[in-house]
Design a protein around this motif. Structure first.
Motif, PDB file in Angstrom:
ATOM      1  N   ASP A 245      41.214  30.437  40.836  1.00 17.53           N
ATOM      2  CA  ASP A 245      40.530  30.571  41.811  1.00 17.53           C
ATOM      3  C   ASP A 245      39.061  30.055  41.361  1.00 17.53           C
ATOM      4  O   ASP A 245      38.480  30.416  40.583  1.00 17.53           O
ATOM      5  CB  ASP A 245      40.426  32.036  42.350  1.00 17.53           C
ATOM      6  N   ALA A 246      38.524  29.229  42.536  1.00 24.48           N
ATOM      7  CA  ALA A 246      37.140  28.975  42.297  1.00 24.48           C
ATOM      8  C   ALA A 246      36.139  29.069  43.384  1.00 24.48           C
ATOM      9  O   ALA A 246      36.876  28.771  44.585  1.00 24.48           O
ATOM     10  CB  ALA A 246      37.295  27.258  41.755  1.00 24.48           C
ATOM     11  N   THR A 247      35.004  29.407  43.232  1.00 21.13           N
ATOM     12  CA  THR A 247      33.956  29.495  44.179  1.00 21.13           C
ATOM     13  C   THR A 247      32.651  28.864  43.909  1.00 21.13           C
ATOM     14  O   THR A 247      32.271  28.999  42.717  1.00 21.13           O
ATOM     15  CB  THR A 247      33.615  31.077  44.709  1.00 21.13           C
ATOM     16  N   LEU A 248      31.828  28.178  44.673  1.00 22.58           N
ATOM     17  CA  LEU A 248      30.727  27.617  44.500  1.00 22.58           C
ATOM     18  C   LEU A 248      29.737  28.442  45.283  1.00 22.58           C
ATOM     19  O   LEU A 248      29.762  28.151  46.732  1.00 22.58           O
ATOM     20  CB  LEU A 248      30.663  26.273  44.713  1.00 22.58           C
ATOM     21  N   GLU A 249      28.937  29.473  44.839  1.00 20.22           N
ATOM     22  CA  GLU A 249      27.845  30.105  45.623  1.00 20.22           C
ATOM     23  C   GLU A 249      26.603  30.395  44.803  1.00 20.22           C
ATOM     24  O   GLU A 249      26.524  30.511  43.843  1.00 20.22           O
ATOM     25  CB  GLU A 249      28.490  31.485  45.815  1.00 20.22           C
ATOM     26  N   TYR A 250      25.415  30.131  45.634  1.00 16.18           N
ATOM     27  CA  TYR A 250      24.077  29.827  45.148  1.00 16.18           C
ATOM     28  C   TYR A 250      23.899  29.216  44.117  1.00 16.18           C
ATOM     29  O   TYR A 250      23.259  29.498  42.963  1.00 16.18           O
ATOM     30  CB  TYR A 250      23.779  31.239  44.852  1.00 16.18           C
ATOM     31  N   GLY A 251      24.619  28.070  43.738  1.00 19.18           N
ATOM     32  CA  GLY A 251      24.360  27.036  42.596  1.00 19.18           C
ATOM     33  C   GLY A 251      25.205  27.308  41.462  1.00 19.18           C
ATOM     34  O   GLY A 251      24.992  26.709  40.551  1.00 19.18           O
ATOM     35  N   VAL A 252      26.245  28.642  41.607  1.00 17.62           N
ATOM     36  CA  VAL A 252      26.824  28.900  40.545  1.00 17.62           C
ATOM     37  C   VAL A 252      28.476  28.658  40.857  1.00 17.62           C
ATOM     38  O   VAL A 252      28.848  29.176  41.764  1.00 17.62           O
ATOM     39  CB  VAL A 252      26.645  30.308  39.988  1.00 17.62           C
ATOM     40  N   LEU A 253      29.217  27.954  39.895  1.00 17.97           N
ATOM     41  CA  LEU A 253      30.477  27.709  40.045  1.00 17.97           C
ATOM     42  C   LEU A 253      31.113  28.592  39.177  1.00 17.97           C
ATOM     43  O   LEU A 253      30.949  28.798  38.175  1.00 17.97           O
ATOM     44  CB  LEU A 253      30.901  26.325  39.677  1.00 17.97           C
ATOM     45  N   THR A 254      32.067  29.566  39.933  1.00 21.02           N
ATOM     46  CA  THR A 254      32.660  30.579  39.339  1.00 21.02           C
ATOM     47  C   THR A 254      34.149  30.201  39.435  1.00 21.02           C
ATOM     48  O   THR A 254      34.581  30.164  40.277  1.00 21.02           O
ATOM     49  CB  THR A 254      32.491  31.888  39.964  1.00 21.02           C
ATOM     50  N   ILE A 255      34.930  30.195  38.045  1.00 24.52           N
ATOM     51  CA  ILE A 255      36.368  30.027  38.051  1.00 24.52           C
ATOM     52  C   ILE A 255      37.082  31.127  37.238  1.00 24.52           C
ATOM     53  O   ILE A 255      36.414  31.656  36.349  1.00 24.52           O
ATOM     54  CB  ILE A 255      36.632  28.548  37.296  1.00 24.52           C
ATOM     55  N   ARG A 256      38.202  31.722  38.000  1.00 22.83           N
ATOM     56  CA  ARG A 256      38.859  32.897  37.350  1.00 22.83           C
ATOM     57  C   ARG A 256      40.045  32.217  37.158  1.00 22.83           C
ATOM     58  O   ARG A 256      40.968  31.744  38.009  1.00 22.83           O
ATOM     59  CB  ARG A 256      38.827  33.957  38.126  1.00 22.83           C
ATOM     60  N   ALA A 257      40.398  32.012  35.799  1.00 25.57           N
ATOM     61  CA  ALA A 257      41.963  31.673  35.562  1.00 25.57           C
ATOM     62  C   ALA A 257      42.547  32.740  34.947  1.00 25.57           C
ATOM     63  O   ALA A 257      42.362  33.229  33.722  1.00 25.57           O
ATOM     64  CB  ALA A 257      41.781  30.490  34.650  1.00 25.57           C
ATOM     65  N   GLY A 258      43.683  33.095  35.613  1.00 28.86           N
ATOM     66  CA  GLY A 258      44.608  34.246  35.096  1.00 28.86           C
ATOM     67  C   GLY A 258      45.252  33.825  33.729  1.00 28.86           C
ATOM     68  O   GLY A 258      45.785  32.460  33.630  1.00 28.86           O
ATOM     69  N   LYS A 259      45.421  34.460  32.878  1.00 28.97           N
ATOM     70  CA  LYS A 259      46.175  34.158  31.555  1.00 28.97           C
ATOM     71  C   LYS A 259      47.632  34.134  31.907  1.00 28.97           C
ATOM     72  O   LYS A 259      48.221  34.988  32.620  1.00 28.97           O
ATOM     73  CB  LYS A 259      45.691  35.384  30.467  1.00 28.97           C
ATOM     74  N   ALA A 260      48.438  33.410  31.205  1.00 25.69           N
ATOM     75  CA  ALA A 260      49.761  33.176  31.316  1.00 25.69           C
ATOM     76  C   ALA A 260      50.135  34.525  30.472  1.00 25.69           C
ATOM     77  O   ALA A 260      49.920  34.934  29.453  1.00 25.69           O
ATOM     78  CB  ALA A 260      50.339  32.020  30.811  1.00 25.69           C
ATOM     79  N   GLN A 261      50.898  35.194  31.126  1.00 24.32           N
ATOM     80  CA  GLN A 261      51.544  36.380  30.579  1.00 24.32           C
ATOM     81  C   GLN A 261      53.068  36.048  29.849  1.00 24.32           C
ATOM     82  O   GLN A 261      53.878  35.560  30.420  1.00 24.32           O
ATOM     83  CB  GLN A 261      52.088  37.714  31.726  1.00 24.32           C
ATOM     84  N   PRO A 262      53.084  36.389  28.801  1.00 24.71           N
ATOM     85  CA  PRO A 262      54.525  35.987  27.925  1.00 24.71           C
ATOM     86  C   PRO A 262      55.632  36.683  28.507  1.00 24.71           C
ATOM     87  O   PRO A 262      55.426  37.987  28.812  1.00 24.71           O
ATOM     88  CB  PRO A 262      54.105  36.679  26.449  1.00 24.71           C
ATOM     89  N   GLN A 263      56.734  35.963  28.863  1.00 24.07           N
ATOM     90  CA  GLN A 263      57.859  36.315  29.489  1.00 24.07           C
ATOM     91  C   GLN A 263      58.728  36.956  28.534  1.00 24.07           C
ATOM     92  O   GLN A 263      58.973  36.159  27.714  1.00 24.07           O
ATOM     93  CB  GLN A 263      58.271  35.547  30.566  1.00 24.07           C
ATOM     94  N   ALA A 264      59.516  37.959  28.845  1.00 22.96           N
ATOM     95  CA  ALA A 264      60.464  38.458  27.854  1.00 22.96           C
ATOM     96  C   ALA A 264      61.690  37.367  28.418  1.00 22.96           C
ATOM     97  O   ALA A 264      61.980  37.262  29.683  1.00 22.96           O
ATOM     98  CB  ALA A 264      60.659  39.894  28.339  1.00 22.96           C
ATOM     99  N   ARG A 265      62.358  37.196  27.479  1.00 22.56           N
ATOM    100  CA  ARG A 265      63.528  36.115  27.397  1.00 22.56           C
ATOM    101  C   ARG A 265      64.652  36.690  26.664  1.00 22.56           C
ATOM    102  O   ARG A 265      64.495  36.893  25.276  1.00 22.56           O
ATOM    103  CB  ARG A 265      63.149  34.669  27.281  1.00 22.56           C
ATOM    104  N   ARG A 266      65.889  36.758  27.087  1.00 31.64           N
ATOM    105  CA  ARG A 266      67.063  37.162  26.348  1.00 31.64           C
ATOM    106  C   ARG A 266      67.594  36.149  25.698  1.00 31.64           C
ATOM    107  O   ARG A 266      67.667  34.974  26.294  1.00 31.64           O
ATOM    108  CB  ARG A 266      68.261  37.934  27.304  1.00 31.64           C
ATOM    109  N   ILE A 267      67.926  36.181  24.300  1.00 29.96           N
ATOM    110  CA  ILE A 267      68.303  34.929  23.568  1.00 29.96           C
ATOM    111  C   ILE A 267      69.888  35.588  23.275  1.00 29.96           C
ATOM    112  O   ILE A 267      70.174  36.612  22.670  1.00 29.96           O
ATOM    113  CB  ILE A 267      67.788  35.099  22.098  1.00 29.96           C
TER     114      ILE A 267
END
Length: 176
Positions: free
Chosen positions: A124-146
């Motif tokens: 998500d990104a917002t630009l307010e009062y001259g400040v660009l704020t980006i929030r990037a969620g971390k990729a969660q390691p997914q359990a996978r059956r081998i």
């Protein structure tokens, strides 16, 4: 000035210039404005705050590259100035090129390499009062059956002598 002083001056000048941009065939250099930013890591996301005074949201582009890099590009439009500039500290626009006032703009581009992969669906990104704020969620390691595949049935692999079929009461470690 002596010849030695001239050569020392040339040496110092060349030391502080980009060797790839020196010489008579050098391309025209157009400075790129690099806005200051902060990068913070939380438990579940990366938060980036970049100063973009006077930049409109429609003049900013953000791309995810390779899963861990945000490319932020855009354009800063200089204010129309009618007076004489007595001090110029803010970068961008004609000021970045050493020009006079006017409506010229400076482009900015910055690649931010994050410490880990991010989830493309959680940016998500917002630009307010001259400040660009980006929030990037971390990729969660997914359990996978081998899936475990069976080896060759008849003596084709090393260690096949000690195999015990499930439910068998013989073999190493079997209880009696």
């Amino acid at each position: 000035m002596t010849d030695l002083q001239n050569r020392m001056g040339d040496l110092l000048t060349s030391f502080f210039t980009d060797p790839f941009l020196a010489g008579p065939l050098a391309p025209a250099v157009v400075p790129v404005w690099v806005p200051p930013f902060d990068l913070e890591e939380t438990q579940d996301a990366y938060l980036l705050e970049m100063d973009l005074p006077g930049v409109r949201p429609e003049d900013v582009n953000i791309e995810l590259i390779g899963g861990d890099t945000l490319r932020i590009t855009g354009k800063y439009t200089a204010r129309e100035r009618t007076g004489t500039m007595r001090r110029q500290e803010r970068r961008g626009g004609a000021a970045a090129r050493g020009g006079e006032g006017g409506r010229e703009g400076a482009e900015f581009e910055y690649d931010v390499i994050l410490p880990g992969e991010i989830n493309a669906d959680q940016i998500d990104a917002t630009l307010e009062y001259g400040v660009l704020t980006i929030r990037a969620g971390k990729a969660q390691p997914q359990a996978r059956r081998i899936q475990v595949k069976a080896g060759a049935e008849a003596g084709g692999t090393a260690g096949s002598q000690s195999r015990v079929s499930p439910g068998s009461a013989s073999g190493p470690g079997a209880k009696r």
